[in-house]
Motif scaffolding. Sequence first.
Motif, PDB file in Angstrom:
ATOM      1  N   ILE A  56      29.452  47.681  53.047  1.00  0.00           N
ATOM      2  CA  ILE A  56      29.285  48.557  53.715  1.00  0.00           C
ATOM      3  C   ILE A  56      29.295  49.876  53.335  1.00  0.00           C
ATOM      4  O   ILE A  56      28.392  51.151  52.638  1.00  0.00           O
ATOM      5  CB  ILE A  56      30.215  48.773  55.087  1.00  0.00           C
ATOM      6  CG1 ILE A  56      29.677  48.171  55.627  1.00  0.00           C
ATOM      7  CG2 ILE A  56      29.842  50.279  55.566  1.00  0.00           C
ATOM      8  CD1 ILE A  56      30.449  47.796  57.782  1.00  0.00           C
ATOM      9  N   GLU A  57      30.440  49.717  51.949  1.00  0.00           N
ATOM     10  CA  GLU A  57      31.101  50.923  51.394  1.00  0.00           C
ATOM     11  C   GLU A  57      29.389  50.867  50.132  1.00  0.00           C
ATOM     12  O   GLU A  57      29.262  52.749  49.886  1.00  0.00           O
ATOM     13  CB  GLU A  57      32.432  50.779  50.433  1.00  0.00           C
ATOM     14  CG  GLU A  57      32.443  51.955  49.853  1.00  0.00           C
ATOM     15  CD  GLU A  57      33.782  51.527  49.120  1.00  0.00           C
ATOM     16  OE1 GLU A  57      34.402  52.508  48.095  1.00  0.00           O
ATOM     17  OE2 GLU A  57      34.362  50.865  49.093  1.00  0.00           O
ATOM     18  N   GLY A  58      29.518  50.371  49.578  1.00  0.00           N
ATOM     19  CA  GLY A  58      28.156  49.940  48.220  1.00  0.00           C
ATOM     20  C   GLY A  58      27.064  50.547  49.500  1.00  0.00           C
ATOM     21  O   GLY A  58      26.148  51.839  48.776  1.00  0.00           O
ATOM     22  N   LEU A  59      26.794  50.169  50.490  1.00  0.00           N
ATOM     23  CA  LEU A  59      25.301  50.521  50.767  1.00  0.00           C
ATOM     24  C   LEU A  59      25.673  52.048  51.504  1.00  0.00           C
ATOM     25  O   LEU A  59      24.672  52.554  50.921  1.00  0.00           O
ATOM     26  CB  LEU A  59      25.442  49.783  52.859  1.00  0.00           C
ATOM     27  CG  LEU A  59      24.696  48.270  51.834  1.00  0.00           C
ATOM     28  CD1 LEU A  59      25.349  47.601  53.371  1.00  0.00           C
ATOM     29  CD2 LEU A  59      23.952  48.342  51.222  1.00  0.00           C
ATOM     30  N   ASN A  60      26.936  52.652  51.964  1.00  0.00           N
ATOM     31  CA  ASN A  60      26.865  53.621  51.922  1.00  0.00           C
ATOM     32  C   ASN A  60      26.456  55.045  51.011  1.00  0.00           C
ATOM     33  O   ASN A  60      25.837  55.984  50.653  1.00  0.00           O
ATOM     34  CB  ASN A  60      28.002  54.153  52.492  1.00  0.00           C
ATOM     35  CG  ASN A  60      28.214  53.494  53.900  1.00  0.00           C
ATOM     36  OD1 ASN A  60      27.543  53.760  54.956  1.00  0.00           O
ATOM     37  ND2 ASN A  60      29.662  53.341  54.461  1.00  0.00           N
ATOM     38  N   MET A  61      27.150  53.736  49.458  1.00  0.00           N
ATOM     39  CA  MET A  61      26.793  54.601  48.356  1.00  0.00           C
ATOM     40  C   MET A  61      25.222  54.990  48.063  1.00  0.00           C
ATOM     41  O   MET A  61      24.783  56.269  47.899  1.00  0.00           O
ATOM     42  CB  MET A  61      27.978  54.395  46.950  1.00  0.00           C
ATOM     43  CG  MET A  61      27.748  54.682  46.072  1.00  0.00           C
ATOM     44  SD  MET A  61      28.520  54.027  44.379  1.00  0.00           S
ATOM     45  CE  MET A  61      27.043  52.883  44.394  1.00  0.00           C
ATOM     46  N   LEU A  62      24.522  54.156  48.205  1.00  0.00           N
ATOM     47  CA  LEU A  62      23.167  53.725  48.143  1.00  0.00           C
ATOM     48  C   LEU A  62      22.402  55.244  48.745  1.00  0.00           C
ATOM     49  O   LEU A  62      21.300  55.305  48.747  1.00  0.00           O
ATOM     50  CB  LEU A  62      22.160  52.358  47.510  1.00  0.00           C
ATOM     51  CG  LEU A  62      22.994  51.447  46.807  1.00  0.00           C
ATOM     52  CD1 LEU A  62      22.999  50.124  47.210  1.00  0.00           C
ATOM     53  CD2 LEU A  62      22.847  51.669  45.045  1.00  0.00           C
ATOM     54  N   ASP A  63      22.635  54.668  50.036  1.00  0.00           N
ATOM     55  CA  ASP A  63      21.926  55.346  50.992  1.00  0.00           C
ATOM     56  C   ASP A  63      22.230  56.875  50.697  1.00  0.00           C
ATOM     57  O   ASP A  63      21.502  57.827  50.181  1.00  0.00           O
ATOM     58  CB  ASP A  63      22.351  55.545  52.216  1.00  0.00           C
ATOM     59  CG  ASP A  63      21.414  55.753  53.593  1.00  0.00           C
ATOM     60  OD1 ASP A  63      20.740  56.110  53.406  1.00  0.00           O
ATOM     61  OD2 ASP A  63      21.851  56.283  54.196  1.00  0.00           O
ATOM     62  N   ALA A  64      23.202  57.343  50.298  1.00  0.00           N
ATOM     63  CA  ALA A  64      23.515  58.883  50.155  1.00  0.00           C
ATOM     64  C   ALA A  64      22.948  59.353  48.799  1.00  0.00           C
ATOM     65  O   ALA A  64      21.982  60.378  48.141  1.00  0.00           O
ATOM     66  CB  ALA A  64      25.346  58.970  48.970  1.00  0.00           C
ATOM     67  N   MET A  65      22.611  58.181  47.981  1.00  0.00           N
ATOM     68  CA  MET A  65      22.138  58.078  46.417  1.00  0.00           C
ATOM     69  C   MET A  65      20.543  58.732  46.388  1.00  0.00           C
ATOM     70  O   MET A  65      20.427  59.749  46.015  1.00  0.00           O
ATOM     71  CB  MET A  65      22.354  57.068  45.138  1.00  0.00           C
ATOM     72  CG  MET A  65      23.721  56.812  44.559  1.00  0.00           C
ATOM     73  SD  MET A  65      24.221  55.714  43.503  1.00  0.00           S
ATOM     74  CE  MET A  65      22.858  55.255  42.317  1.00  0.00           C
ATOM     75  N   ARG A  66      20.448  57.336  47.865  1.00  0.00           N
ATOM     76  CA  ARG A  66      18.937  58.185  47.759  1.00  0.00           C
ATOM     77  C   ARG A  66      18.347  59.769  49.032  1.00  0.00           C
ATOM     78  O   ARG A  66      18.066  60.639  48.448  1.00  0.00           O
ATOM     79  CB  ARG A  66      18.792  57.171  48.963  1.00  0.00           C
ATOM     80  CG  ARG A  66      16.814  57.169  49.102  1.00  0.00           C
ATOM     81  CD  ARG A  66      16.676  56.184  50.581  1.00  0.00           C
ATOM     82  NE  ARG A  66      17.207  56.094  51.563  1.00  0.00           N
ATOM     83  CZ  ARG A  66      17.314  56.686  52.669  1.00  0.00           C
ATOM     84  NH1 ARG A  66      16.282  57.807  52.666  1.00  0.00           N
ATOM     85  NH2 ARG A  66      18.113  57.209  53.241  1.00  0.00           N
ATOM     86  N   ASN A  67      19.393  59.890  49.768  1.00  0.00           N
ATOM     87  CA  ASN A  67      18.818  61.240  49.472  1.00  0.00           C
ATOM     88  C   ASN A  67      19.604  62.103  49.253  1.00  0.00           C
ATOM     89  O   ASN A  67      18.969  63.413  48.900  1.00  0.00           O
ATOM     90  CB  ASN A  67      19.987  61.277  51.136  1.00  0.00           C
ATOM     91  CG  ASN A  67      20.356  60.052  52.331  1.00  0.00           C
ATOM     92  OD1 ASN A  67      18.989  60.106  52.385  1.00  0.00           O
ATOM     93  ND2 ASN A  67      21.345  59.872  53.231  1.00  0.00           N
ATOM     94  N   SER A  68      20.469  61.855  48.680  1.00  0.00           N
ATOM     95  CA  SER A  68      21.081  63.329  47.329  1.00  0.00           C
ATOM     96  C   SER A  68      19.466  63.624  46.544  1.00  0.00           C
ATOM     97  O   SER A  68      19.555  64.322  45.906  1.00  0.00           O
ATOM     98  CB  SER A  68      21.784  62.739  46.037  1.00  0.00           C
ATOM     99  OG  SER A  68      21.977  63.489  45.368  1.00  0.00           O
ATOM    100  N   SER A  69      19.002  61.671  45.572  1.00  0.00           N
ATOM    101  CA  SER A  69      17.604  62.069  45.227  1.00  0.00           C
ATOM    102  C   SER A  69      16.227  63.125  45.878  1.00  0.00           C
ATOM    103  O   SER A  69      15.531  63.973  44.924  1.00  0.00           O
ATOM    104  CB  SER A  69      16.801  61.024  45.104  1.00  0.00           C
ATOM    105  OG  SER A  69      15.490  60.760  44.086  1.00  0.00           O
ATOM    106  N   GLU A  70      16.352  62.519  47.546  1.00  0.00           N
ATOM    107  CA  GLU A  70      15.147  63.168  47.933  1.00  0.00           C
ATOM    108  C   GLU A  70      15.294  64.247  48.405  1.00  0.00           C
ATOM    109  O   GLU A  70      14.599  65.383  47.820  1.00  0.00           O
ATOM    110  CB  GLU A  70      15.174  62.515  48.798  1.00  0.00           C
ATOM    111  CG  GLU A  70      15.083  61.421  48.882  1.00  0.00           C
ATOM    112  CD  GLU A  70      14.862  60.145  50.084  1.00  0.00           C
ATOM    113  OE1 GLU A  70      15.539  60.945  51.503  1.00  0.00           O
ATOM    114  OE2 GLU A  70      13.760  59.138  50.715  1.00  0.00           O
TER     115      GLU A  70
END
Length: 79
Positions: A56-70
């Motif tokens: 879950i921590e890894g998925l949250n990090m990936l989601d934040a990375m995507r949101n940051s990129s967008e």
Amino acid sequence: MNNNILLSEERYNRFKAGHPAGFIEAFANHYYDIADLILSDERLNSPFVFDIDDAIEGLNMLDAMRNSSESNTWVEVNK
């Protein structure tokens, strides 16, 4: 656990470091560790297999990375 003994196991030494097939071997070793954990009595007690909280921590990090990129801004990782 003594890592020197672990690293001397044949399954960790089939290819030289950097060999392209080593990537596939790494996954094979990871799946082996998962199967070994499932079949053992020491569930949730392996240094080689992550638990649901790590996933879950890894998925949250990936989601934040995507949101940051967008948004082209820093985004805090949800915990």
